[in-house]
Enzyme design. Structure first.
Site: not given
Ligand code: ATP
Ligand code: MG
Length: 554
Positions: A32, A257, A267
């Site tokens: 995102e 994760r 993020k």
């Molecule tokens: P954040 O909470 O940091 O915003 P998010 O999952 O909302 O993380 P996205 O941009 O939606 O962020 O994530 C893109 C991809 O990265 C998703 O497929 C998610 O599963 C993966 N991802 C995000 N954080 C992690 C993590 N700590 N370990 C492994 N994969 C991750």
């Molecule tokens: Mg997300």
């Protein structure tokens, strides 16, 4: 990029290929664009790209840009830069969920026509109330039984912008008593009169993440959609949409994760640190962002090696930050040229060394890789050494310089301290008067005498000024926010130390931004982006001491 070892995900893929469930392996990384990527995302990128590579498949970069409020073009560009830097080449396969808005709208119409979606006038709060809880079933919305025609008409009016924000939503008609709350008539579309970074004013209704993610995978014919565990409970919903719409069935597989000690990987939380100015931007070298790690001096290969090392699992765990540093240190030990830099200088005068004489001392650039050759370092009568390398009253087992003690200067001579000169007002040591043994050049003497200490040094006349930024943990505790629920309570106020009076050997005056060095005895350092020939600036990347090995061998 390597992530080719076998794991529970490749086992599933092997089965799927054998059963001919899928012919071509296509994976994606679906960020995102609401912030910069962090090391957790690197795990997902390495995994998805590594699998596409292993199976000679395809890797897509897709922005899940469904929320026009939090998203910015700046983030899209930063994310592309970081994914490319990690070595995950998406080729021509760059996509945006917003490119599918027309298709998603058509999907919504199909569901309405099948009697599987309805327009609901409950407020967000009422929807939450009606939804029930883990222990209580939900209640049907009073708008649930609207006719297909009525729903088509209302949805059309929503799209035309004839209703205010939040007044209506489109919901899937599934089951308000499902044990899985995601199946209790989830929202598919909401009204948001908001400009989208890519579609501009075209839409005032936007699909939810849940109505976008699975279908975007289908549209791209993603074979294996790798998500983190938080989406496990969403899988039945994504599958429901796929079945109702009779579209390509991507298989979702969840993995744990990455969590790291002494930092946060979210993020939203990282944005808070940026916005509240706890750090100097997303690429602050203290940040666990890809851009922060890059600026600090981490290599993409060491991040890949780290991701490979931690592997993938189905259960959440916290990885020690020291392991990330260990992966980098292993690489830099082999690749980083050794140089001399004095971080906190004190002057040494070699009394019996001729005034004005300069000798060029030969130094090996990297003992781990003799192909890196040698260079010459100027030696003269006045030198800087590290202030902490002298003690007037040395404790036991202190083998560095002290009154009457002889030590070796790296690549040069043995010296003995004869006299300590102090500032009469402050009492601070300003100079150490020493003598040298002219027969000890290169570190050996005629009588084969041994000394225990070896110090690094920089010639006063030839040394170059530099600023060195030393970083500490951004948080005081290994699990920020654990005690109070607020990460800000655990921020370490002393995470940045700026040393402005450092002296580095002259060969570094022509160093380029991004280059990495081992400062002998001091650690690994990287030339900062802000550095220039007039003002050299280095970031400390990691110390030389490998705390991971200690933890591992405990
Ligand atoms: P954040 O909470 O940091 O915003 P998010 O999952 O909302 O993380 P996205 O941009 O939606 O962020 O994530 C893109 C991809 O990265 C998703 O497929 C998610 O599963 C993966 N991802 C995000 N954080 C992690 C993590 N700590 N370990 C492994 N994969 C991750
Ligand atoms: Mg997300």
């Amino acid at each position: 990029m390597e992530s080719n070892n076998k794991n529970f995900i490749t086992d599933i893929i092997d089965q799927d290929l054998e059963n001919k469930t899928y012919q071509k392996i296509i994976t994606r990384f679906p960020p995102e664009p609401n912030g910069y990527l962090h090391i957790g995302h690197a795990k997902s990128i390495c995994l998805n790209f590594g699998i596409a590579e292993k199976y000679s498949g395809q890797f897509n970069l897709r922005f899940d840009d469904t929320n026009p409020i939090k998203e910015e073009i700046e983030y899209i560009e930063a994310i592309k830069r970081d994914v490319a830097w990690l070595g995950a080449d998406w080729g021509n396969n760059l996509f945006f969920a917003s490119d599918y808005f027309d298709q998603l709208y058509q999907f919504a119409l199909i569901l309405i026509k099948k009697g599987k979606a309805y327009v609901c006038d409950l407020s967000a709060e009422q929807i939450r109330e009606y939804r029930g809880s883990l222990t209580e079933p939900g209640k049907n919305s009073p708008y649930r039984d609207r006719t297909v025609d009525e729903n088509l008409e209302l949805f059309e009016q929503m799209k035309k912008g004839n209703y205010p924000d939040g007044s209506k939503v489109l919901r899937a008609k599934i089951d308000m008593s499902s044990p899985n709350i995601n199946m209790r008539d989830p929202v598919m579309y909401r009204i948001l009169t908001e400009k989208h970074p890519r579609t501009g004013d075209k839409w005032c209704i936007y699909p939810t993440y849940d109505f976008t993610h699975g279908q975007s995978d289908s549209i791209e014919r993603i074979s294996h959609s790798l998500c983190d565990l938080q989406f496990e409970d969403h899988r039945p919903l994504y599958n429901w949409f796929i079945e109702q719409l009779e579209i390509f069935p991507s298989r979702q597989i969840e993995f744990a994760r990455l969590n790291l000690t002494y930092t946060v990987l979210s993020k939203r939380k990282l944005r808070e640190l940026v916005e509240k100015k706890y750090v100097n931007g997303w690429d602050d070298p203290r940040m666990p962002t890809i851009s922060g790690l890059r600026r600090r001096g981490f290599t993409s290969s060491s991040i890949n090696a780290f991701c490979k090392r931690i592997g993938v699992a189905k259960r959440d765990s916290v990885v020690d930050y020291a392991l990330l540093e260990h992966s980098l240190r292993e690489e830099l030990n082999l690749t980083a040229p050794r140089v001399m830099a004095v971080l906190n200088p004190v002057k040494v005068i070699i009394d019996n060394y001729p005034q004005g004489k300069v000798e060029m001392m030969e130094a090996v650039n990297n003992p781990e890789d003799l192909n890196c050759g040698t260079r010459e370092i100027p030696f003269s009568r006045e030198l800087y050494i590290e202030r902490e390398d002298f003690k007037q009253d040395p404790p036991r087992k202190y083998f560095r310089l002290s009154p009457g003690r002889e030590v070796r200067l790296k690549h040069a001579y043995y010296i003995t301290c004869q006299q300590v000169v102090k500032d009469p007002d402050s009492g601070q040591i300003v100079e150490l008067i020493c003598t040298y043994d002219p027969a000890s050049k290169g570190g050996t003497t005629a009588d084969n005498r041994k000394v225990k200490g070896t110090l690094h040094w920089v010639s006063v006349e030839h040394g170059v000024n530099a600023e060195i930024r030393v970083y500490n943990w951004l948080f005081k505790t290994a699990h920020p926010g654990k005690n109070t629920g607020n990460i800000l309570d655990d921020v370490n106020e002393n995470s940045l130390e700026i040393l402005k009076n450092c002296k580095v050997e002259p060969s570094l005056s022509s160093s380029n931004r991004g280059e990495r060095y081992q400062f002998l005895r001091k650690g690994y350092f990287c030339v900062d982006y802000d550095s220039s020939p007039d003002k050299l600036i280095f970031n400390k990347i990691v110390s030389l001491k490998d705390t991971w090995l200690k933890i591992k061998n405990k």
